[in-house]
Scaffold this motif. Structure first.
Motif, PDB file in Angstrom:
ATOM      1  N   UNK A 163     -47.305   5.219  42.434  1.00 22.79           N
ATOM      2  CA  UNK A 163     -47.170   3.759  42.516  1.00 22.79           C
ATOM      3  C   UNK A 163     -46.225   3.318  43.627  1.00 22.79           C
ATOM      4  N   UNK A 164     -45.464   4.263  44.199  1.00 16.95           N
ATOM      5  CA  UNK A 164     -44.512   3.894  45.247  1.00 16.95           C
ATOM      6  C   UNK A 164     -45.164   3.827  46.625  1.00 16.95           C
ATOM      7  N   UNK A 165     -46.475   4.077  46.688  1.00 18.00           N
ATOM      8  CA  UNK A 165     -47.193   3.932  47.947  1.00 18.00           C
ATOM      9  C   UNK A 165     -47.305   5.224  48.727  1.00 18.00           C
ATOM     10  N   UNK A 166     -48.088   5.175  49.790  1.00 20.15           N
ATOM     11  CA  UNK A 166     -48.281   6.350  50.622  1.00 20.15           C
ATOM     12  C   UNK A 166     -49.114   6.025  51.841  1.00 20.15           C
ATOM     13  N   UNK A 167     -49.357   7.029  52.651  1.00 17.91           N
ATOM     14  CA  UNK A 167     -50.124   6.862  53.881  1.00 17.91           C
ATOM     15  C   UNK A 167     -50.485   8.239  54.412  1.00 17.91           C
ATOM     16  N   UNK A 168     -51.356   8.274  55.393  1.00 21.04           N
ATOM     17  CA  UNK A 168     -51.698   9.533  56.049  1.00 21.04           C
ATOM     18  C   UNK A 168     -51.597   9.345  57.551  1.00 21.04           C
ATOM     19  N   UNK A 174     -48.731  11.529  52.556  1.00 22.26           N
ATOM     20  CA  UNK A 174     -47.612  11.166  51.686  1.00 22.26           C
ATOM     21  C   UNK A 174     -48.093  10.227  50.592  1.00 22.26           C
ATOM     22  N   UNK A 175     -47.724  10.510  49.363  1.00 25.82           N
ATOM     23  CA  UNK A 175     -47.972   9.592  48.256  1.00 25.82           C
ATOM     24  C   UNK A 175     -46.858   9.800  47.239  1.00 25.82           C
ATOM     25  N   UNK A 176     -46.133   8.737  46.929  1.00 21.07           N
ATOM     26  CA  UNK A 176     -44.879   8.859  46.189  1.00 21.07           C
ATOM     27  C   UNK A 176     -45.024   8.402  44.738  1.00 21.07           C
ATOM     28  N   UNK A 177     -44.583   9.256  43.827  1.00 19.35           N
ATOM     29  CA  UNK A 177     -44.605   8.978  42.392  1.00 19.35           C
ATOM     30  C   UNK A 177     -43.212   8.578  41.906  1.00 19.35           C
ATOM     31  N   UNK A 178     -43.176   7.639  40.969  1.00 15.47           N
ATOM     32  CA  UNK A 178     -41.939   7.341  40.259  1.00 15.47           C
ATOM     33  C   UNK A 178     -41.779   8.411  39.182  1.00 15.47           C
ATOM     34  N   UNK A 179     -40.677   9.141  39.225  1.00 18.12           N
ATOM     35  CA  UNK A 179     -40.509  10.301  38.356  1.00 18.12           C
ATOM     36  C   UNK A 179     -40.074   9.898  36.944  1.00 18.12           C
ATOM     37  N   UNK A 208     -40.616  10.879  44.397  1.00 15.20           N
ATOM     38  CA  UNK A 208     -40.909  11.923  45.379  1.00 15.20           C
ATOM     39  C   UNK A 208     -42.403  12.004  45.615  1.00 15.20           C
ATOM     40  N   UNK A 209     -42.757  12.486  46.790  1.00  9.59           N
ATOM     41  CA  UNK A 209     -44.159  12.652  47.138  1.00  9.59           C
ATOM     42  C   UNK A 209     -44.727  13.872  46.441  1.00  9.59           C
ATOM     43  N   UNK A 213     -46.702  16.524  52.134  1.00  3.62           N
ATOM     44  CA  UNK A 213     -45.472  16.315  52.888  1.00  3.62           C
ATOM     45  C   UNK A 213     -44.448  15.645  51.988  1.00  3.62           C
ATOM     46  N   UNK A 214     -43.194  16.063  52.100  1.00  2.00           N
ATOM     47  CA  UNK A 214     -42.176  15.565  51.188  1.00  2.00           C
ATOM     48  C   UNK A 214     -41.577  14.241  51.646  1.00  2.00           C
TER      49      UNK A 214
END
Length: 389
Positions: A163-168, A174-179, A208-209, A213-214
């Protein structure tokens, strides 16, 4: 009393404008006032305005006997927090979920139930930190996301549901999760040890993604600031703040109504951009066809902190950008003549920073790309992705 002669309808209007606290006080005046102030339609408005509830549900999602009972249940469940902050956190999550339901429903099953007060207390004891009040409330409403696993069988890869967004960018995904809090403990201990932070550090890893890629977000529990790691994170612990410090205030105060930390501010801004259509699912670029233009060019850019290097002026801030050239249905018109296809021959675009041109791209076609658009062959658009620092 003369006020009793006003009538029920007028009193309902008056009570709904007074607000929940005043309505509760009015109910103590007398029997008739108690009936008026307990009317379900009055409390339905309060629930809708404060909690965005369209039906009487308690904080666990269970049906309540009335809207007044539902409102009371919410007040009791969150009595340890400033009510204005509860409303704000609830509204933030409600708006995010409403956007996801329409635009990206695959994400909704990943959102976990909210953490209880006891679970948050256990987390704080384990990590030896005190969460900022707004962040604590955000976790009360949603304990992060279920992380990707191999058993997921949805239409989207599970690593792309953050839900934190991402891109390529090229092979940089990159795609970021709320932990969830349980994962925050594991990742914080692992990552902090890896980058050499003290065990007594006030930083925790909150997002974190999960892709290739981190990208890592850290919350300073003492100041309430949210940080994102740069290219030098593992070497020097280098991070960038996500929100201006001047916007953060009273992160541990339980009184008043001025509490806001970077987690809440960042998530609110993220949700605002989603609703304003500034962020799209699966694409950096946005397009609209107004029917008057036969060939369109749209561009967008995204900051890539994990590639940025604050210690090198030439690579201090790294951006990825996307340019899409789009052929409208029906082809294009050039000098009054209609064509079903066209080919990119020359490109010219300027990259600006603070209104100053820092790069001027001016040359033939696109490197390595033919740039041929054909309406008959259903080839309507060409995407070009690159980067700049």
């Amino acid at each position: 009393m003369e006020l009793e002669s006003v009538g029920g309808l007028a009193m309902h209007i008056i009570l709904s404008k007074l607000g929940p606290s005043d309505a509760a006080s009015v109910s103590c005046v007398g029997k008739r006032f108690h009936v008026w102030a307990s009317d379900n339609s009055v409390w339905a408005k309060f629930c809708s305005f404060d909690l965005e509830l369209s039906s009487p549900l308690d904080p666990h999602g269970n049906p309540a006997p009335s809207f007044k009972a539902a409102y009371q249940a919410w007040r009791e469940a969150f009595s340890m927090y400033p009510w204005s902050l509860v409303i704000r956190a609830k509204r933030c999550w409600s708006r995010l979920k409403s956007w996801l339901a329409v635009n990206f429903p695959e994400v909704l099953p990943t959102l976990r139930q909210g953490a209880s007060e006891s679970e948050i207390n256990e987390f704080e004891n384990s990590m030896k930190v005190k969460l900022p009040l707004p962040t604590r409330l955000l976790y009360r409403f949603c304990d992060g996301q279920e992380l990707p696993n191999e058993e997921y069988s949805g239409s989207f890869p599970s690593t792309l549901l953050g839900i934190m967004g991402g891109y390529s960018l090229y092979d940089h995904l990159v795609n970021v999760f709320l932990l969830p809090l349980s994962q925050v403990i594991l990742d914080t201990k692992s990552i902090m040890h890896h980058i050499g932070f003290s065990k007594r550090s006030e930083y925790i890893v909150v997002a974190a993604s999960a892709a290739y890629s981190e990208k890592i977000f850290f919350l300073n529990c003492s100041t309430g600031q949210l940080f994102v790691g740069t290219r030098n994170l593992t070497g020097d612990g280098e991070m960038l703040p996500c929100v201006p410090d001047t916007l953060i205030s009273s992160v541990h105060e339980s009184k008043g109504s001025e509490q806001q930390d970077a987690m809440l501010l960042w998530l609110e801004e993220h949700v605002r951009r989603l609703h304003d259509d500034a962020i799209k699912v699966q694409s950096l670029s946005k397009f609209s066809d107004d029917g008057d233009v036969t060939f369109q060019v749209r561009a967008s850019a995204v900051f890539v902190p994990e590639f940025s290097n604050l210690q090198d002026e030439s690579e201090k801030f790294f951006f990825a950008y996307s340019i899409r050239m789009s052929l409208s249905p029906g082809g294009c018109v050039i000098k009054g003549m209609k064509f079903s296809s066209c080919q990119l021959y020359w490109r010219h675009w300027a990259i600006r920073a603070n209104d100053a041109v820092i790069s001027n791209v001016n040359g033939e076609a696109v490197i390595g790309r033919v740039g041929f658009l054909d309406y008959n062959c259903q080839t309507f658009s060409l995407d070009y992705v690159s980067c700049y620092s």
